[in-house]
Design an enzyme around this catalytic site. Structure first.
Site, mmCIF file in Angstrom:
data_model
loop_
_atom_site.group_PDB
_atom_site.id
_atom_site.type_symbol
_atom_site.label_atom_id
_atom_site.label_comp_id
_atom_site.label_asym_id
_atom_site.label_seq_id
_atom_site.Cartn_x
_atom_site.Cartn_y
_atom_site.Cartn_z
ATOM 1 N N GLU A 122 31.275 84.602 19.134
ATOM 2 C CA GLU A 122 31.772 85.412 20.247
ATOM 3 C C GLU A 122 32.670 84.546 21.129
ATOM 4 O O GLU A 122 32.644 83.306 21.038
ATOM 5 C CB GLU A 122 30.606 85.962 21.069
ATOM 6 C CG GLU A 122 29.732 86.917 20.290
ATOM 7 C CD GLU A 122 28.628 87.559 21.127
ATOM 8 O OE1 GLU A 122 27.873 88.364 20.560
ATOM 9 O OE2 GLU A 122 28.530 87.246 22.335
ATOM 10 N N GLU A 179 31.920 77.754 9.964
ATOM 11 C CA GLU A 179 30.595 77.663 9.334
ATOM 12 C C GLU A 179 29.743 76.592 10.008
ATOM 13 O O GLU A 179 28.891 75.957 9.378
ATOM 14 C CB GLU A 179 30.710 77.374 7.824
ATOM 15 C CG GLU A 179 31.660 78.293 7.059
ATOM 16 C CD GLU A 179 31.153 79.714 6.921
ATOM 17 O OE1 GLU A 179 30.601 80.233 7.900
ATOM 18 O OE2 GLU A 179 31.310 80.306 5.842
ATOM 19 N N GLU A 205 30.697 68.584 14.226
ATOM 20 C CA GLU A 205 29.874 67.971 15.268
ATOM 21 C C GLU A 205 28.455 68.550 15.236
ATOM 22 O O GLU A 205 27.459 67.818 15.370
ATOM 23 C CB GLU A 205 30.514 68.190 16.641
ATOM 24 C CG GLU A 205 31.785 67.394 16.880
ATOM 25 C CD GLU A 205 32.986 67.921 16.097
ATOM 26 O OE1 GLU A 205 33.938 67.144 15.879
ATOM 27 O OE2 GLU A 205 32.977 69.106 15.702
#
Length: 443
Positions: free
Chosen positions: A190, A426, A430
């Site tokens: 989002e 995906e 990090e």
């Protein structure tokens, strides 16, 4: 899947050769290198030739992607490489330049079983393993990484419905998705929740036998052009346990889309925001129980990380071959670049990193297939290592091409642009590091 190989060979053995753009470029080229301008098709054919049939060694045997595979897996690989060379690579540059979503080409791929590779056969899937899937996506990615990456996301969505849906849902949605008559999109991210996915705000309020959705999703691959949206939404309180998973079909009132995003790469698949405004969805479209959505999303992503890492492998392998060929035919200071020891060492390092990444990806794929306890962290490690290393390989291949590598007449630049985003989606790399560290420190 195996039953589909014979008709494919019959259909493609007589197919015409793949051709790229034929207009003469404005800059002079070294004559031997002309075949390699704008020629992902030539690169894909080269890779196909260098994957040996049973009992034969390839020219570049140290990076042979068929090493360690069963005969059946080698056959899957050859079919996928052949499809990539003949049906995808000739159009890769055009799809990128004109931002074409190649629906009909993907439907041809689905006829070979590539629309539901690891989906159960009773709903139209091929029922293959995660390792088989990795081999196939790596091979397809040699022809067009962007298109293969979308196909991998589509496969992840179909698997989620197949695995977590009830029998009615599986038979309602999966057959048309496996045939790619319809296409799917994964809706988790989002505008305000990327890496912190559990903080998502899209709400689904229960009203009788329906949910009313309000909110939006960002960076959704295929959005606007696809037919089925696997949506993570909040049905309960804050945190991951308040998230459920709904399947929303295109055409549902209250479902709309943002503008098509302009991207550095991945241009053969559209990316848009998905917007829900009083969007009414039947309770019968919920996958699993209320509150199970975050777990479903993460389990889907474990496979998604293997898939996207596999796409990176295909781009990197082809880039190594392109660099190898360029060093052989390009001359400077009176001799081929291949005679330069610095470039020899660079090519050797690229090949070494490629093979290491492939081994890590395939190890994680086996762990996921076996349901091992360490599968999730191995998937994260593989995604982290493979996408970082493969981008570095493609980028170094571009550097070896010199100024030519920066021209869109040369395929290597598109591989660089298309796989850069693999380090972000995906789960960013990090976040992959966080997952690995957490596993080590809690163990």
């Amino acid at each position: 899947m195996a039953r589909r190989l014979a008709p494919f060979r019959a259909a493609t053995d007589g197919a015409g050769g793949a051709g790229g753009r034929t207009t003469a470029p404005s800059l002079p080229r070294p004559a031997p290198a002309m075949a390699w301008r704008a020629a992902p098709s030539a690169a894909a054919r080269l890779l196909l030739l260098r994957v040996p049939a049973a009992g034969r060694r390839g020219i570049a045997s140290c990076i042979d992607p068929s090493t360690g595979l069963t005969e059946e897996q080698k056959e899957f690989q050859r079919v996928a490489l052949d499809f990539a060379a003949k049906e995808m690579a000739p159009h890769m540059a055009e799809w990128d330049e004109k931002e074409i979503f190649p629906v009909e080409t993907m439907r041809k791929a689905a006829q070979l079983g590539f629309g539901g590779v690891y989906v159960k056969p009773d709903v139209g899937g091929s029922g293959l393993s995660r390792l088989d899937t990795s081999v196939i996506f790596e091979a397809l990615s040699t022809g067009c990484t962007s298109t293969t990456a979308y196909m991998s996301i589509h496969n992840m969505c179909v698997w989620m419905i197949d695995t977590f849906g009830n029998e009615e849902q599986r038979h309602r949605f999966c057959p048309s998705l496996c045939s790619m008559e319809k296409f799917a999109s994964y809706c988790l991210t989002e505008p305000g929740s990327g890496s912190d996915a559990a903080s998502l705000l899209t709400s689904a309020q229960r009203k009788g036998d329906t949910y009313v959705l309000n909110g939006s999703k960002a960076f959704i691959s295929g959005a606007g052009d696809t037919d089925v949206y696997v949506v993570m939404c909040r049905t309960g309180g804050p945190g991951p346990k308040g998230i459920s998973c709904l399947v929303v079909e295109k055409g549902t009132p209250g479902l709309s889309f943002g503008k098509k995003e302009r991207k550095v790469g991945w241009n053969s698949q559209p990316t848009r925001a998905v917007i829900f405004e009083e969007c009414v969805v039947p309770v019968g479209n919920r996958l699993g129980a209320e509150g199970q959505g975050f777990s479903i999303a993460m389990k889907g992503l474990n496979g998604g990380r293997i898939n996207i890492a596999s796409c990176s492998l295909g781009a990197a392998h082809t880039s190594v071959l392109l660099a190898q060929e360029h060093l052989t035919v390009r001359k400077q200071f009176g001799e081929p670049l291949a005679n330069n020891q610095y470039l020899q060492f660079g090519l050797a390092e690229m090949a070494t990193r490629l093979v290491a990444a492939r081994l890590m990806v395939r190890n994680a794929a086996r762990a996921l297939q076996e349901g091992r306890e360490d599968a999730a962290v191995l998937c994260s490690m593989a995604k982290l290592f493979a996408t970082d290393e493969c981008f570095a390989i493609c980028n170094q291949a571009l550097q070896m091409h010199g100024g030519y590598g920066y021209l869109k007449d040369y395929a290597v630049q598109q591989f660089v642009r298309d796989i850069r985003v693999h380090q972000i989606l995906e789960g960013t790399n990090e976040v992959m590091r966080m997952i690995v560290a957490r596993n080590l420190l809690q163990g």
